[in-house]
Design a protein around this motif. Structure first.
Motif, PDB file in Angstrom:
ATOM      1  N   GLN A   2       0.850  -1.174   0.000  1.00 58.77           N
ATOM      2  CA  GLN A   2       0.000   0.000   0.000  1.00 58.77           C
ATOM      3  C   GLN A   2       0.893   1.234   0.000  1.00 58.77           C
ATOM      4  O   GLN A   2       1.798   1.351   0.815  1.00 58.77           O
ATOM      5  N   LEU A   3       0.622   2.169  -0.909  1.00 60.51           N
ATOM      6  CA  LEU A   3       1.490   3.337  -1.075  1.00 60.51           C
ATOM      7  C   LEU A   3       0.670   4.613  -0.968  1.00 60.51           C
ATOM      8  O   LEU A   3      -0.380   4.749  -1.593  1.00 60.51           O
ATOM      9  N   ILE A   4       1.177   5.558  -0.158  1.00 61.65           N
ATOM     10  CA  ILE A   4       0.562   6.882  -0.013  1.00 61.65           C
ATOM     11  C   ILE A   4       1.472   7.913  -0.670  1.00 61.65           C
ATOM     12  O   ILE A   4       2.676   7.945  -0.400  1.00 61.65           O
ATOM     13  N   THR A   5       0.908   8.770  -1.533  1.00 58.22           N
ATOM     14  CA  THR A   5       1.720   9.821  -2.157  1.00 58.22           C
ATOM     15  C   THR A   5       0.843  11.021  -2.462  1.00 58.22           C
ATOM     16  O   THR A   5      -0.396  10.980  -2.333  1.00 58.22           O
ATOM     17  N   THR A   6       1.496  12.093  -2.886  1.00 62.23           N
ATOM     18  CA  THR A   6       0.809  13.324  -3.269  1.00 62.23           C
ATOM     19  C   THR A   6       1.464  13.861  -4.533  1.00 62.23           C
ATOM     20  O   THR A   6       2.287  13.165  -5.153  1.00 62.23           O
ATOM     21  N   HIS A   7       1.126  15.075  -4.919  1.00 60.30           N
ATOM     22  CA  HIS A   7       1.620  15.631  -6.173  1.00 60.30           C
ATOM     23  C   HIS A   7       3.094  16.013  -6.068  1.00 60.30           C
ATOM     24  O   HIS A   7       3.639  16.202  -4.981  1.00 60.30           O
ATOM     25  N   VAL A   8       3.742  16.135  -7.212  1.00 54.68           N
ATOM     26  CA  VAL A   8       5.134  16.591  -7.245  1.00 54.68           C
ATOM     27  C   VAL A   8       5.203  18.022  -6.729  1.00 54.68           C
ATOM     28  O   VAL A   8       4.217  18.760  -6.753  1.00 54.68           O
ATOM     29  N   ASN A   9       6.400  18.422  -6.260  1.00 54.00           N
ATOM     30  CA  ASN A   9       6.596  19.719  -5.626  1.00 54.00           C
ATOM     31  C   ASN A   9       5.595  19.889  -4.483  1.00 54.00           C
ATOM     32  O   ASN A   9       4.849  20.876  -4.404  1.00 54.00           O
ATOM     33  N   ALA A  10       5.610  18.903  -3.599  1.00 50.32           N
ATOM     34  CA  ALA A  10       4.628  18.833  -2.519  1.00 50.32           C
ATOM     35  C   ALA A  10       4.670  20.061  -1.627  1.00 50.32           C
ATOM     36  O   ALA A  10       5.736  20.557  -1.262  1.00 50.32           O
ATOM     37  N   ASP A  11       3.469  20.568  -1.279  1.00 54.57           N
ATOM     38  CA  ASP A  11       3.363  21.682  -0.344  1.00 54.57           C
ATOM     39  C   ASP A  11       2.968  21.136   1.031  1.00 54.57           C
ATOM     40  O   ASP A  11       2.915  19.940   1.247  1.00 54.57           O
ATOM     41  N   VAL A  21      -3.608  10.703   6.330  1.00 51.63           N
ATOM     42  CA  VAL A  21      -4.243   9.537   5.727  1.00 51.63           C
ATOM     43  C   VAL A  21      -3.557   8.243   6.160  1.00 51.63           C
ATOM     44  O   VAL A  21      -4.162   7.168   6.154  1.00 51.63           O
ATOM     45  N   GLN A  22      -2.274   8.331   6.587  1.00 52.05           N
ATOM     46  CA  GLN A  22      -1.609   7.115   7.070  1.00 52.05           C
ATOM     47  C   GLN A  22      -2.258   6.603   8.350  1.00 52.05           C
ATOM     48  O   GLN A  22      -2.173   5.418   8.663  1.00 52.05           O
ATOM     49  N   LYS A  23      -2.908   7.478   9.099  1.00 50.98           N
ATOM     50  CA  LYS A  23      -3.614   7.033  10.296  1.00 50.98           C
ATOM     51  C   LYS A  23      -4.850   6.217   9.924  1.00 50.98           C
ATOM     52  O   LYS A  23      -5.354   5.443  10.740  1.00 50.98           O
ATOM     53  N   LEU A  24      -5.314   6.384   8.694  1.00 48.43           N
ATOM     54  CA  LEU A  24      -6.424   5.566   8.195  1.00 48.43           C
ATOM     55  C   LEU A  24      -5.916   4.281   7.542  1.00 48.43           C
ATOM     56  O   LEU A  24      -6.646   3.299   7.429  1.00 48.43           O
TER      57      LEU A  24
END
Length: 887
Positions: A2-11, A21-24
């Motif tokens: 299971q992988l959690i990620t967001t957009h490039v150049n993360a703010d 969301v990792q707590k979920l």
């Protein structure tokens, strides 16, 4: 995976959403899809430390990702290399986003899309509804995400949900003063107009092939926070170096920013009467016009800007290399002849032509001398070289060289050109360069955000308070205070520190004392009202508290081994040398407990890096030669923690097996480690790993080929595991030594004498040896009886099994092929062994029977009647007794 990620150049919204969301999805891995905004990188380096682990893209097997959790984006073009995961067969996609209309091209199996100012807001509301506990640090991170994306609640996209979420976070302990340090402030209209003027006045100079931008501006009155305008200008134009000279209120203010190591703005600012860091500096210039200040600045730039040295300028040439087939003795001669302390090991190594290709490893004088101490001089150097080697090209920068030598602890760096070694850079080469130019020293070269891992000591007090019970925290402080009174240094070490960083519970508290550990144990026991036991030979002690908790105390010591697989000889030492003798890097960290430095993490060997990478790596190349039982621990840690043994460590294990080091000593440490493996909740993966390394030949040398881990063998081990799990679920409050069940199962087709020889070889206690022997004899006899007779009465089953203990009974269930045999054993464990006659000895006396040997015979008869269904009450039992045994 299971992988959690967001957009490039993360703010900050992307960062906060990932952590929320990792707590979920507590088992999921967090990884950035690309770069992060600079202030986000700074926040991670300064505030997060090792509380959160972010995997690197290169360490993730993208085709193994089965569930992709995306936050703050739904566009495939904004998730970098993770776009590849979208085509994985059966991939499950979960989306959390606050952008309602953004041309999203990713559709999720679960989509949580809400109209609010930040994605963090919707996730905080989910956590709030689920009544999920969050720490004050998490509340601060989540608030930072909301504040940034809503412009501190001034953007038009701000909704009441954002305000309510922020209010709840403040109640959970969010520290708003920290938020202000990292938020990007919006410019006023006046500041924006000045920004446009700066852009018009900007001039670019090229100094030593490095583009430099200089801006000048004049104001009648002093203006606060001008650095914000400079910062925004630098970000908008994507500049690496920017110098600003601003005339305000009769003075000239100098502001400098640099993103590259070639330009140390701190040194330049000091030349102008100011100061600062390599990346940010300032000065106030008096008694000069703006034009004069600009001329002085340009002159100063020409004096101080020098491109970083590259590998071709620093390396020593030619490179002295050795062939992998050379013996340790021969390599020592090479090192002595050329007066060097380390050399690359290369195939096709030829000193005459000075050409070497195919780098296989590095060998050091330290390893050579230790190998010779163990009489291994005739072994090939390939057996003990360090095989995990990184190389650099001729154009590598000083930063590249620092990374390998300082962070990766690599003694020398081979420099390649067209796959041939053309030179070597040593630690001495790097040190000389750094000393001659202090601007390039690691702590001055880059900001902490760029190289946070160079900081080997960090304070973990917050982690201790959040992860440990209050009583444990108090105990750690007490240990530090008692040590301080004796002028000792006290450290928590080993697995306790490792698991604290992993946020896993570990109640095995190991303390190392720089001082006399036994005297300290005596003082601590007196302070806690407990008692202590000492072991003079190893200078260790155990403090036993009244509640049963124990604390292992050791004197900081150095161990050395007289010969391969020998027991260690102990000498007093410091914490650094004590940690250097540990088995693996992940266990070689300490936390100081003295009041002044309480919670300070001590990491001399950059062990945190291996812990984050989840790899098991030895501290030195002869580790398994000195103590082969460490191989068992490596396998146990790998399977228990879900880590991977590093390729170099695997090679050293295979080498130890080839040398048959296990056959050279009858060492109780082997069986001790095996017991721990067999006591794991699921030992099968570790046993399979033992088989892969061909280790069974040393544990059970008398076993025939068909006893190896084949299908039959694996099947009965699974049966043993099922039997143990079945017994655990009965909740009988009956202790069972699981390792004995597995060992008896492994020895199921071996005669008793092999079991006895096994116990003797590994110096098992006589008590356990006798117990195992008796259980095997009784079980093998009973299993034969049960297999032969399918229609045994309950009383016959009890007579067959009543002398067998629970370990033997579970062993029998593991090897029983026939269902009627398993049913008989199961019935005995759950029901039959607890059945007793209702009539007691007192009842027999009341009936007129005289006490004596006859009583046992009568009660056994009644028990069998009850087992076989011939009597169901005391009245029926009395009738049977009076008929069978007349008074």
């Amino acid at each position: 995976m299971q992988l959690i990620t967001t957009h490039v150049n993360a703010d900050f919204d992307g960062l906060a959403s990932m952590i929320a969301v990792q707590k979920l999805y507590p088992g999921a891995t967090m990884a950035f899809s690309g770069s992060q905004e600079r202030n986000v990188r700074a926040f991670i380096a300064q505030s997060l430390g090792y509380n959160y682990t972010f995997a690197k893209v290169k360490d993730i097997e993208l085709d193994k990702v089965s569930k992709l959790i995306l936050v703050d984006t739904r566009t495939s073009g904004r998730i970098g290399p993770f776009k590849q995961c979208l085509t994985n067969p059966g991939i499950e996609i979960h989306l959390y986003d606050h952008h309602l209309e953004n041309g999203a091209d990713i559709k999720g199996h679960l989509e949580v899309i809400e109209n609010c100012g930040s994605t963090t807001t919707l996730l905080v509301n989910i956590l709030k509804k689920k009544k999920t506990l969050i720490s004050s640090q998490e509340a601060t991170i989540f608030a930072l995400g909301i504040y940034e994306d809503t412009g501190s609640f001034t953007h038009l996209t701000t909704t009441p949900k954002d305000l309510l979420a922020a209010s709840w976070l403040v109640k959970q302990g969010a520290e708003l003063d920290q938020i202000s340090q990292f938020l990007t402030h919006e410019l006023t209209s006046h500041q924006i107009s000045i920004l446009h003027e700066l852009m018009k006045s900007a001039k670019q100079y090229t100094i030593q092939d490095i583009p430099i931008v200089v801006v000048t501006y004049s104001l009648d009155e002093y203006m606060d926070e001008f650095s914000l305008i400079v910062k925004r200008f630098m970000a908008m134009e994507n500049l690496n170096v920017l110098f600003a000279l601003i005339s305000m209120g009769g003075r000239i203010y100098f502001i400098a920013r640099s993103r590259i190591a070639d330009v140390n703005v701190g040194t330049i600012a000091r030349d102008l009467g100011g100061g600062g860091h390599a990346t940010a500096a300032s000065a106030t210039i008096k008694e000069m016009t703006l034009i004069q200040a600009q001329e002085k600045l340009i002159h100063t730039l020409h004096r101080h800007i020098h491109p970083q040295p590259i590998a071709s300028e620093m390396m020593s040439t030619p490179a002295i290399t050795v062939n992998p087939e050379l013996t340790i003795d021969a390599v020592k001669d090479v090192l002595t002849r050329y007066n060097i302390t380390a050399a690359p090991v290369c195939a096709d190594s030829d000193q005459k032509t000075q050409k070497s290709t195919a780098i296989q490893g590095i060998i050091t004088r330290q390893i050579v001398e230790k190998a010779m101490h163990h009489n291994l001089g005739r072994r090939p150097v390939s057996d003990y070289m360090t095989s995990e080697v990184e190389t650099l090209p001729l154009g590598a920068t000083l930063g590249d060289i620092q990374r390998l030598i300082i962070e990766n602890r690599q003694r020398i760096i081979p420099i390649l050109a067209d796959d041939n070694i053309v030179g070597i850079i040593t630690r001495t080469d790097l040190l000389n360069r750094l000393v001659n130019d202090p601007a390039h020293l690691p702590k001055d070269l880059l900001s902490e955000a760029d190289h946070p891992s160079l900081e080997r000591t960090r304070n973990l007090t917050t982690v201790i308070v959040e992860c440990l019970h209050k009583k444990m925290t108090t105990l750690l402080r007490t240990i530090g205070e008692v040590a301080q009174k004796r002028d000792y240094n006290a450290y928590a070490v080993g697995g306790f520190v490792r698991d604290l960083l992993l946020k896993k519970p570990n109640f095995d508290l190991d303390i190392v004392i720089e001082g006399d550990g036994i005297l300290f144990a005596k003082a601590l026991a007196a302070h806690l009202g407990g008692r202590y036991r000492k072991h003079e030979r190893f200078k260790t002690a155990v403090v036993l508290m009244k509640n049963g908790f124990k604390i292992d105390i050791a004197t900081a010591r150095l161990e050395y081994y007289e010969y391969p697989a020998a027991m260690p000889t102990v000498e007093l030492s410091s914490i650094k040398l004590d940690l250097s003798r540990r088995d693996f890097t992940i266990n070689a960290m300490a936390i100081q407990l003295n009041p002044a430095r309480f919670g300070t993490l001590i990491d001399f060997f950059n062990c945190q890096s291996d812990l984050k990478k989840k790899v098991i790596k030895v501290l030195h190349n002869l580790s398994f030669v000195e103590d082969p039982s460490r191989i068992f621990r490596a396998i146990r840690f790998e399977k228990r923690m879900g880590f991977q043994i590093s390729p170099h460590t695997r090679r050293l294990i295979n080498n130890a097996v080839t040398m048959k080091l296990f056959g050279k000593a009858a060492d109780m440490r082997f069986l001790s480690e095996l017991k721990i493996i067999l006591s794991e909740e699921n030992p099968l993966p570790a046993l399979q790993r033992l088989s892969e390394f061909n280790l069974f030949q040393f544990l059970w040398p008398d076993l025939r080929p068909h006893y190896k881990v084949d299908r039959r063998y694996g099947h009965i081990l699974i049966q043993a595991q099922m039997a143990i799990s079945w017994h655990r679920l009965l909740y009988l409050d009956e202790p069972c030594q699981n390792w004995m069940v597995y060992l008896l199962t492994i020895m199921s087709r071996s005669p008793v004498d092999i079991l006895l020889r096994f116990c003797k070889r590994f110096e098992e206690t006589q008590k356990n040896t006798n117990y195992l022997r008796d259980q095997k004899i009784l079980c093998d006899r009973a299993i034969h009886t049960l297999r032969r007779d399918r229609r045994m009465k309950n009383s016959e089953i009890v007579a067959c099994l009543e002398s067998i203990q629970i370990e033997g009974l579970l062993y029998m269930m593991a090897i029983a092929r026939k269902n009627h045999v398993k049913k008989a054993i199961s019935s005995y464990v759950t029901t039959l062994r607890e059945l007793k006659p209702a009539v007691t000895g007192k009842d027999l006396i009341a009936l007129g029977y005289t006490p004596g040997p006859r009583f046992k015979k009568i009660l056994d008869y009644l028990k069998n009647c009850r087992l076989d269904g011939l009597a169901a009450s005391s009245e029926q039992e009395i009738l049977l007794v009076t008929k069978k045994f007349p008074r």
